[in-house]
Every structure is written in C-alpha cells, then in structure tokens.
Design a protein around this motif. Structure first.
Motif, PDB file in Angstrom:
ATOM      1  N   LEU A   6       0.837  -1.192   0.000  1.00 35.40           N
ATOM      2  CA  LEU A   6       0.000   0.000   0.000  1.00 35.40           C
ATOM      3  C   LEU A   6       0.878   1.251   0.000  1.00 35.40           C
ATOM      4  O   LEU A   6       1.934   1.273   0.633  1.00 35.40           O
ATOM      5  CB  LEU A   6      -0.897   0.025   1.236  1.00 35.40           C
ATOM      6  CG  LEU A   6      -2.004  -1.017   1.295  1.00 35.40           C
ATOM      7  CD1 LEU A   6      -2.728  -0.937   2.629  1.00 35.40           C
ATOM      8  CD2 LEU A   6      -2.976  -0.826   0.166  1.00 35.40           C
ATOM      9  N   GLN A   8       1.479   5.480   0.733  1.00 38.19           N
ATOM     10  CA  GLN A   8       1.118   6.396   1.811  1.00 38.19           C
ATOM     11  C   GLN A   8      -0.244   7.035   1.536  1.00 38.19           C
ATOM     12  O   GLN A   8      -1.027   7.247   2.461  1.00 38.19           O
ATOM     13  CB  GLN A   8       2.185   7.473   1.972  1.00 38.19           C
ATOM     14  CG  GLN A   8       3.442   6.971   2.644  1.00 38.19           C
ATOM     15  CD  GLN A   8       4.461   8.075   2.842  1.00 38.19           C
ATOM     16  OE1 GLN A   8       4.574   8.982   2.023  1.00 38.19           O
ATOM     17  NE2 GLN A   8       5.200   7.994   3.932  1.00 38.19           N
ATOM     18  N   ARG A  11      -2.913   4.590   2.476  1.00 34.08           N
ATOM     19  CA  ARG A  11      -3.021   4.507   3.940  1.00 34.08           C
ATOM     20  C   ARG A  11      -3.709   5.751   4.508  1.00 34.08           C
ATOM     21  O   ARG A  11      -4.498   5.665   5.445  1.00 34.08           O
ATOM     22  CB  ARG A  11      -1.644   4.313   4.558  1.00 34.08           C
ATOM     23  CG  ARG A  11      -1.094   2.918   4.363  1.00 34.08           C
ATOM     24  CD  ARG A  11       0.097   2.637   5.255  1.00 34.08           C
ATOM     25  NE  ARG A  11       0.435   1.242   5.161  1.00 34.08           N
ATOM     26  CZ  ARG A  11       1.422   0.756   4.413  1.00 34.08           C
ATOM     27  NH1 ARG A  11       2.196   1.569   3.726  1.00 34.08           N
ATOM     28  NH2 ARG A  11       1.654  -0.538   4.366  1.00 34.08           N
ATOM     29  N   GLU A  15      -7.181   5.876   6.663  1.00 41.01           N
ATOM     30  CA  GLU A  15      -7.308   6.575   7.940  1.00 41.01           C
ATOM     31  C   GLU A  15      -8.460   7.586   7.911  1.00 41.01           C
ATOM     32  O   GLU A  15      -9.282   7.644   8.826  1.00 41.01           O
ATOM     33  CB  GLU A  15      -6.010   7.307   8.282  1.00 41.01           C
ATOM     34  CG  GLU A  15      -6.087   8.113   9.564  1.00 41.01           C
ATOM     35  CD  GLU A  15      -4.834   8.920   9.849  1.00 41.01           C
ATOM     36  OE1 GLU A  15      -4.876   9.733  10.783  1.00 41.01           O
ATOM     37  OE2 GLU A  15      -3.825   8.756   9.139  1.00 41.01           O
ATOM     38  N   GLU A  41      -4.483  -4.825   6.596  1.00 41.60           N
ATOM     39  CA  GLU A  41      -3.793  -3.564   6.890  1.00 41.60           C
ATOM     40  C   GLU A  41      -4.192  -3.039   8.265  1.00 41.60           C
ATOM     41  O   GLU A  41      -3.340  -2.641   9.068  1.00 41.60           O
ATOM     42  CB  GLU A  41      -4.120  -2.528   5.815  1.00 41.60           C
ATOM     43  CG  GLU A  41      -3.617  -1.141   6.092  1.00 41.60           C
ATOM     44  CD  GLU A  41      -2.107  -1.004   6.063  1.00 41.60           C
ATOM     45  OE1 GLU A  41      -1.605   0.021   6.569  1.00 41.60           O
ATOM     46  OE2 GLU A  41      -1.417  -1.912   5.555  1.00 41.60           O
ATOM     47  N   ASN A  45      -1.376  -3.158  11.209  1.00 42.16           N
ATOM     48  CA  ASN A  45      -0.728  -1.855  11.376  1.00 42.16           C
ATOM     49  C   ASN A  45      -1.485  -0.874  12.254  1.00 42.16           C
ATOM     50  O   ASN A  45      -1.209   0.318  12.217  1.00 42.16           O
ATOM     51  CB  ASN A  45      -0.464  -1.237   9.998  1.00 42.16           C
ATOM     52  CG  ASN A  45       0.509  -2.087   9.196  1.00 42.16           C
ATOM     53  OD1 ASN A  45       1.415  -2.684   9.743  1.00 42.16           O
ATOM     54  ND2 ASN A  45       0.298  -2.149   7.906  1.00 42.16           N
ATOM     55  N   TYR A  54      -6.476   3.754  13.890  1.00 41.21           N
ATOM     56  CA  TYR A  54      -5.539   3.589  12.783  1.00 41.21           C
ATOM     57  C   TYR A  54      -4.912   4.928  12.426  1.00 41.21           C
ATOM     58  O   TYR A  54      -5.600   5.920  12.216  1.00 41.21           O
ATOM     59  CB  TYR A  54      -6.271   3.009  11.564  1.00 41.21           C
ATOM     60  CG  TYR A  54      -5.392   2.797  10.361  1.00 41.21           C
ATOM     61  CD1 TYR A  54      -4.595   1.676  10.259  1.00 41.21           C
ATOM     62  CD2 TYR A  54      -5.378   3.713   9.320  1.00 41.21           C
ATOM     63  CE1 TYR A  54      -3.794   1.455   9.157  1.00 41.21           C
ATOM     64  CE2 TYR A  54      -4.586   3.512   8.207  1.00 41.21           C
ATOM     65  CZ  TYR A  54      -3.792   2.383   8.129  1.00 41.21           C
ATOM     66  OH  TYR A  54      -3.001   2.176   7.030  1.00 41.21           O
ATOM     67  N   CYS A  56      -2.112   6.543   9.705  1.00 40.67           N
ATOM     68  CA  CYS A  56      -1.406   6.191   8.468  1.00 40.67           C
ATOM     69  C   CYS A  56       0.114   6.309   8.609  1.00 40.67           C
ATOM     70  O   CYS A  56       0.846   5.483   8.072  1.00 40.67           O
ATOM     71  CB  CYS A  56      -1.907   7.024   7.298  1.00 40.67           C
ATOM     72  SG  CYS A  56      -1.616   8.785   7.427  1.00 40.67           S
ATOM     73  N   ALA A  59       1.249   3.367  10.704  1.00 40.37           N
ATOM     74  CA  ALA A  59       1.051   2.156   9.902  1.00 40.37           C
ATOM     75  C   ALA A  59       2.158   1.998   8.876  1.00 40.37           C
ATOM     76  O   ALA A  59       2.683   0.893   8.668  1.00 40.37           O
ATOM     77  CB  ALA A  59      -0.306   2.200   9.214  1.00 40.37           C
ATOM     78  N   ASP A  60       2.538   3.095   8.233  1.00 44.30           N
ATOM     79  CA  ASP A  60       3.607   3.049   7.243  1.00 44.30           C
ATOM     80  C   ASP A  60       4.927   2.648   7.895  1.00 44.30           C
ATOM     81  O   ASP A  60       5.681   1.840   7.357  1.00 44.30           O
ATOM     82  CB  ASP A  60       3.732   4.404   6.543  1.00 44.30           C
ATOM     83  CG  ASP A  60       4.499   4.316   5.249  1.00 44.30           C
ATOM     84  OD1 ASP A  60       4.133   3.489   4.394  1.00 44.30           O
ATOM     85  OD2 ASP A  60       5.494   5.070   5.104  1.00 44.30           O
TER      86      ASP A  60
END
Length: 115
Positions: A6, A8, A11, A15, A41, A45, A54, A56, A59-60
């Motif tokens: 995925l 950014q 993501r 979010e 995901e 993450n 969540y 982003c 998560a990244d």
C-alpha cells in the motif's frame, strides 16, 4: 495500487475514511482493492499505543519495519555479513563437489540396465 504494498496515499485514505466511520468493504471498493487487504492492513498496522485508532504514519512505519525484518528461519541471520558470504560460498562449493559432474562415469545411475 501500483505494487504489492500500500502507498502512503492509500493509507491516508484508509485513515480518513475510518475516521468518518466508513466500513472496510466500502473503503476496499473505493480503492479497488480486495476487502482482505484493508482488513489485513488494519489488523497488522493499528498500533495498540494509539488506543486502537488507525494512524497512516504509524502504519507506514510498522509496515516498513516488518518489510525489512529478516525472517527468523534464515540460518544466516545471526551471522555478520562477511560470514554470511563465506558460508554461502562454502555451501556452493560443497554442492558442486557432490554433484554428478565429478563422479566417475561407471558410478552414475543409468535408466537402462543391461544383463
């Protein structure tokens, strides 16, 4: 989605839409991704230190760390890089020495057996 990871932007979109209360199936449809990708995901993450929300950026970071983490079943993992190269080189030599190329012709197996 360009590659297998995925981006950014994706993501960030996840979010944003999760913050608006949109379900995973709708987000997957909007991003033209399988529902399982969104579910995975969010499961992998979502950092518990963020109270299950969540994020982003986090998560990244988690995804990148996991991507570059060596697998535990890799026998060369605990070795220094120069020792990894040496071990791999020695294994190649051992395989080459045990190959049929070096065995005498009389010891090779044949498909046809003559009486």
């Amino acid at each position: 989605m360009q590659g297998k990871h995925l981006t950014q932007k994706e993501r960030f979109y996840i979010e944003k839409r999760r913050g608006e209360g949109v379900n995973q199936a709708t987000i997957a449809r909007e991003l033209a991704l399988p529902r399982s990708t969104i579910s995975r995901e969010l499961r992998r993450n979502t950092d518990p230190t963020f109270n299950g929300v969540y994020c982003c950026r986090r998560a990244d970071t988690l995804a990148r760390e996991r991507r570059h983490k060596p697998l535990p079943n890799n026998a060369f993992y605990p070795l220094e890089p120069h020792l990894q190269n040496e071990a791999a080189w020695r294994l190649q030599i051992e395989v080459w020495q045990n190959s049929d190329i070096l065995k005498p012709a009389s010891r090779r197996l044949s498909r046809v057996t003559f009486p």
